[in-house]
Design a protein around this motif. Structure first.
Motif, PDB file in Angstrom:
ATOM      1  N   SER A   1       0.860  -1.190   0.000  1.00 46.30           N
ATOM      2  CA  SER A   1       0.000   0.000   0.000  1.00 46.30           C
ATOM      3  C   SER A   1       0.895   1.239   0.000  1.00 46.30           C
TER       4      SER A   1
ATOM      5  N   GLN B   1      -1.087  -2.073  -6.373  1.00 45.32           N
ATOM      6  CA  GLN B   1      -0.998  -2.360  -4.940  1.00 45.32           C
ATOM      7  C   GLN B   1      -1.496  -3.780  -4.706  1.00 45.32           C
TER       8      GLN B   1
ATOM      9  N   ARG C   1      -5.777  -0.345   0.673  1.00 48.21           N
ATOM     10  CA  ARG C   1      -6.843  -0.303   1.670  1.00 48.21           C
ATOM     11  C   ARG C   1      -7.717   0.933   1.519  1.00 48.21           C
TER      12      ARG C   1
ATOM     13  N   ARG D   1     -11.332   3.090   3.371  1.00 47.35           N
ATOM     14  CA  ARG D   1     -11.820   3.514   4.677  1.00 47.35           C
ATOM     15  C   ARG D   1     -12.515   2.358   5.382  1.00 47.35           C
TER      16      ARG D   1
ATOM     17  N   LYS E   1     -19.121   5.805  -7.833  1.00 47.71           N
ATOM     18  CA  LYS E   1     -17.840   6.248  -7.260  1.00 47.71           C
ATOM     19  C   LYS E   1     -16.720   6.198  -8.296  1.00 47.71           C
TER      20      LYS E   1
END
Ligand code: BTN
Length: 269
Positions: free
Chosen positions: A32, A56, A60, A62, A124
């Motif tokens: 990450s 990656q 990660r 939220r 999104k």
């Protein structure tokens, strides 16, 4: 589908910032970028240091979610900031606003779903992850991670098909990542400079929030609140009016829209 690797030389030739992105740590593949940026922060990395990866393996998001990072398709990076304390909370507004402005330079209207998802047409297109490093009780660095779907095809994956989009999907063609990143960082640096000079982000933030005026369920670390998302305060926190007429300040957490009504994008801001 394969995509060309990110070209740091071309990116630097296009970059118009004073400091953001000038110190670039580019890795073709990492766990990450947040972890590399944390290491850079602990080793005296300067403000504006950019950690960028083409892929990656442990991206990660939220709230403990994972973040899909297919090879060389998207913009996947963490920006190292060392904000003075009045600007600390503003970074969560500045980052999505910078993404919105960069996306809009391609001719696409973008909005923000509180707290910091960037959306196009209700789907999104980018997410922001902010982690703060502290030393002696005060913040020593803010790590601002951004994942922007550029040439990724969310329709090819079950977990993204219904909820995500990308620039390529919206434009109907592939987009170049180097000029897009240079533009995003210029917007970021300008807004950050404004915030440091005392300019409030609230109006720009308010004008972009698709969440305002909607019936929402806000899941906070300690409780759940339902009501109408009425406004935001100067720190970007959401103000939710409950059925018993309380105005609850939601500083962190997740929000789901209960009954979605489209909010017209503003003409400017
Ligand atoms: C979210 O919407 O949940 C936030 C997603 C943030 C993803 C970016 S990609 C670059 C940086 N590295 C990570 O592991 N996460 C952030």
């Amino acid at each position: 589908m394969t995509h060309p690797p990110f070209d740091p030389t071309r990116f630097h030739a296009l970059l118009r910032t004073a400091s953001f992105g000038r110190n670039l740590i580019f890795e073709p593949i990492v766990g990450s970028t947040m972890d590399l940026a944390r290491d850079a922060a602990h080793h005296g990395g300067v403000e504006g240091t950019l950690v960028l990866a083409d892929e990656q393996t442990a991206g990660r998001g939220r709230l403990g979610r994972s973040w899909l990072t297919p090879p060389a398709a998207n913009l996947t990076f963490t920006l190292l900031l060392r904000p003075p304390s009045p600007v600390l909370r503003q970074v969560a507004m500045i980052a999505p606003l910078a993404v919105v402005h960069a996306v809009e330079e391609t001719g696409i209207r973008a909005m923000i779903k509180w707290p910091n998802d960037v959306q196009v047409g209700g789907k999104k297109i980018a997410g922001v992850l902010i982690e703060t490093e502290s030393e002696g009780g005060s913040a020593s660095a803010v790590l601002c991670g951004i994942g922007l779907n550029v040439n990724f095809d969310p329709r090819a994956h079950d977990e993204t098909r219904e909820i995500a989009t990308s620039l390529a999907v919206e434009l109907g063609r592939e987009a170049e990542r180097e000029p897009l990143l240079a533009s995003l960082l210029l917007h970021f640096e300008r807004l950050y400079g404004d915030a440091k000079a005392g300019v409030s982000m609230r109006d720009g933030w308010r004008s972009r929030l698709v969440t305002l005026g909607q019936q929402v369920r806000a899941t906070m670390p300690d409780r759940v609140v339902e009501g109408v998302a009425e406004d935001v305060d100067d720190t970007g926190a959401l103000l939710v009016r409950t059925p018993d007429n309380q105005l609850v300040t939601v500083e962190a957490g997740d929000v789901t829209l209960r009954r979605w009504r489209p909010r017209a994008p503003p003409r400017d801001a």
